[in-house]
Design a protein around this motif. Structure first.
Motif, PDB file in Angstrom:
ATOM      1  N   TRP A 278      39.696  -2.375  42.272  1.00  0.00           N
ATOM      2  CA  TRP A 278      38.329  -2.598  42.751  1.00  0.00           C
ATOM      3  C   TRP A 278      37.993  -4.077  42.610  1.00  0.00           C
ATOM      4  O   TRP A 278      37.034  -4.465  41.953  1.00  0.00           O
ATOM      5  CB  TRP A 278      37.329  -1.780  41.942  1.00  0.00           C
ATOM      6  CG  TRP A 278      37.396  -0.297  42.131  1.00  0.00           C
ATOM      7  CD1 TRP A 278      38.211   0.409  42.964  1.00  0.00           C
ATOM      8  CD2 TRP A 278      36.594   0.671  41.457  1.00  0.00           C
ATOM      9  NE1 TRP A 278      37.957   1.754  42.851  1.00  0.00           N
ATOM     10  CE2 TRP A 278      36.966   1.950  41.931  1.00  0.00           C
ATOM     11  CE3 TRP A 278      35.591   0.583  40.491  1.00  0.00           C
ATOM     12  CZ2 TRP A 278      36.377   3.115  41.481  1.00  0.00           C
ATOM     13  CZ3 TRP A 278      35.002   1.749  40.041  1.00  0.00           C
ATOM     14  CH2 TRP A 278      35.394   3.001  40.534  1.00  0.00           C
TER      15      TRP A 278
ATOM     16  N   PHE B 280      40.914   1.039  36.260  1.00  0.00           N
ATOM     17  CA  PHE B 280      40.526   0.262  37.433  1.00  0.00           C
ATOM     18  C   PHE B 280      40.667  -1.227  37.137  1.00  0.00           C
ATOM     19  O   PHE B 280      40.123  -1.705  36.140  1.00  0.00           O
ATOM     20  CB  PHE B 280      39.066   0.544  37.822  1.00  0.00           C
ATOM     21  CG  PHE B 280      38.801   1.993  38.141  1.00  0.00           C
ATOM     22  CD1 PHE B 280      39.560   2.673  39.082  1.00  0.00           C
ATOM     23  CD2 PHE B 280      37.780   2.677  37.498  1.00  0.00           C
ATOM     24  CE1 PHE B 280      39.312   4.008  39.375  1.00  0.00           C
ATOM     25  CE2 PHE B 280      37.526   4.007  37.788  1.00  0.00           C
ATOM     26  CZ  PHE B 280      38.294   4.678  38.730  1.00  0.00           C
TER      27      PHE B 280
ATOM     28  N   GLY C 148      37.228   1.000  46.317  1.00  0.00           N
ATOM     29  CA  GLY C 148      37.683  -0.370  46.089  1.00  0.00           C
ATOM     30  C   GLY C 148      37.581  -1.265  47.308  1.00  0.00           C
ATOM     31  O   GLY C 148      37.587  -2.490  47.191  1.00  0.00           O
TER      32      GLY C 148
ATOM     33  N   ALA D  23      34.385  -6.463  48.217  1.00  0.00           N
ATOM     34  CA  ALA D  23      35.785  -6.446  47.786  1.00  0.00           C
ATOM     35  C   ALA D  23      36.410  -7.822  48.021  1.00  0.00           C
ATOM     36  O   ALA D  23      36.246  -8.425  49.076  1.00  0.00           O
ATOM     37  CB  ALA D  23      36.560  -5.383  48.568  1.00  0.00           C
TER      38      ALA D  23
ATOM     39  N   ARG E 212      30.065   0.546  43.258  1.00  0.00           N
ATOM     40  CA  ARG E 212      31.348   1.233  43.131  1.00  0.00           C
ATOM     41  C   ARG E 212      31.262   2.334  42.073  1.00  0.00           C
ATOM     42  O   ARG E 212      31.768   3.441  42.267  1.00  0.00           O
ATOM     43  CB  ARG E 212      32.453   0.240  42.752  1.00  0.00           C
ATOM     44  CG  ARG E 212      32.934  -0.604  43.906  1.00  0.00           C
ATOM     45  CD  ARG E 212      33.768  -1.779  43.401  1.00  0.00           C
ATOM     46  NE  ARG E 212      34.422  -2.509  44.475  1.00  0.00           N
ATOM     47  CZ  ARG E 212      33.811  -3.287  45.345  1.00  0.00           C
ATOM     48  NH1 ARG E 212      32.514  -3.427  45.287  1.00  0.00           N
ATOM     49  NH2 ARG E 212      34.480  -3.913  46.283  1.00  0.00           N
TER      50      ARG E 212
END
Length: 180
Positions: free
Chosen positions: A113, A90, A167, A172, A142
């Motif tokens: 993310w 990620f 994400g 975000a 998350r």
């Protein structure tokens, strides 16, 4: 009695950011604690700063998360033949998402993310710490959503869709470079 074909396995997760000094370190700590033994968390950066941000460590301690033993390291450490094979990678900053990543052994599932960089906030110490706390909370949300997924039983398409949706959750950041 025979054992199941695939025992409950531990999934390796790598969090990437450019500097590997704040967001990716916090994500590694959060997953290490909240992953309930289902995940092994790692972090790295494309251009590591060489030191972990002290405010990130202070926030982790304030919320009773591991804050010891972290170091800022290059993502190349996880692309070599002796590195643990990652199941998930990620990116937690927009810069790292736009960079050419190494080819990860094992072809892990990836997702972006992005979260705004708390280390970029200027102002008083209280304003800076507030930015780190906000980043911590967004990452924690998350990671909680990720840890709740039935990872082993989802098909790849469903899992990819779930990771992408995570994400896009609150906090975000928007990629600065929309050209892909």
């Amino acid at each position: 009695m025979s054992e199941p074909a695939q025992p409950n396995r531990v999934f390796n997760v790598l969090f990437l950011c450019t500097g590997n000094s704040a967001r990716s370190i916090m994500a590694e700590s959060i997953l290490a604690k909240d992953g309930a033994g289902r995940f092994r968390a790692f972090s790295a950066g494309s251009q590591p700063k060489g030191a972990v941000n002290p405010i990130a460590l202070a926030v982790l301690q304030d919320f009773d998360y591991p804050a010891e033993g972290f170091r800022s390291k290059n993502w190349d450490e996880f692309a070599g033949p002796d590195a643990p094979v990652m199941d998930f990678v990620f990116t937690v900053c927009d810069n790292a998402a736009g960079e050419a990543c190494p080819v990860w052994p094992g072809q892990p599932m990836t997702a972006h993310w992005g979260i705004e960089d708390p280390a970029a906030v200027e102002g008083t110490d209280i304003q800076k710490k507030a930015a780190f706390i906000a980043a911590f909370r967004h990452l924690k949300n998350r990671i909680a959503a990720f840890a709740a997924l039935p990872v082993a039983s989802l098909d790849k398409a469903s899992l990819r869709a779930s990771l992408t949706e995570i994400g896009r959750s609150e906090g975000a950041s928007s990629p600065r470079n929309s050209a892909a």
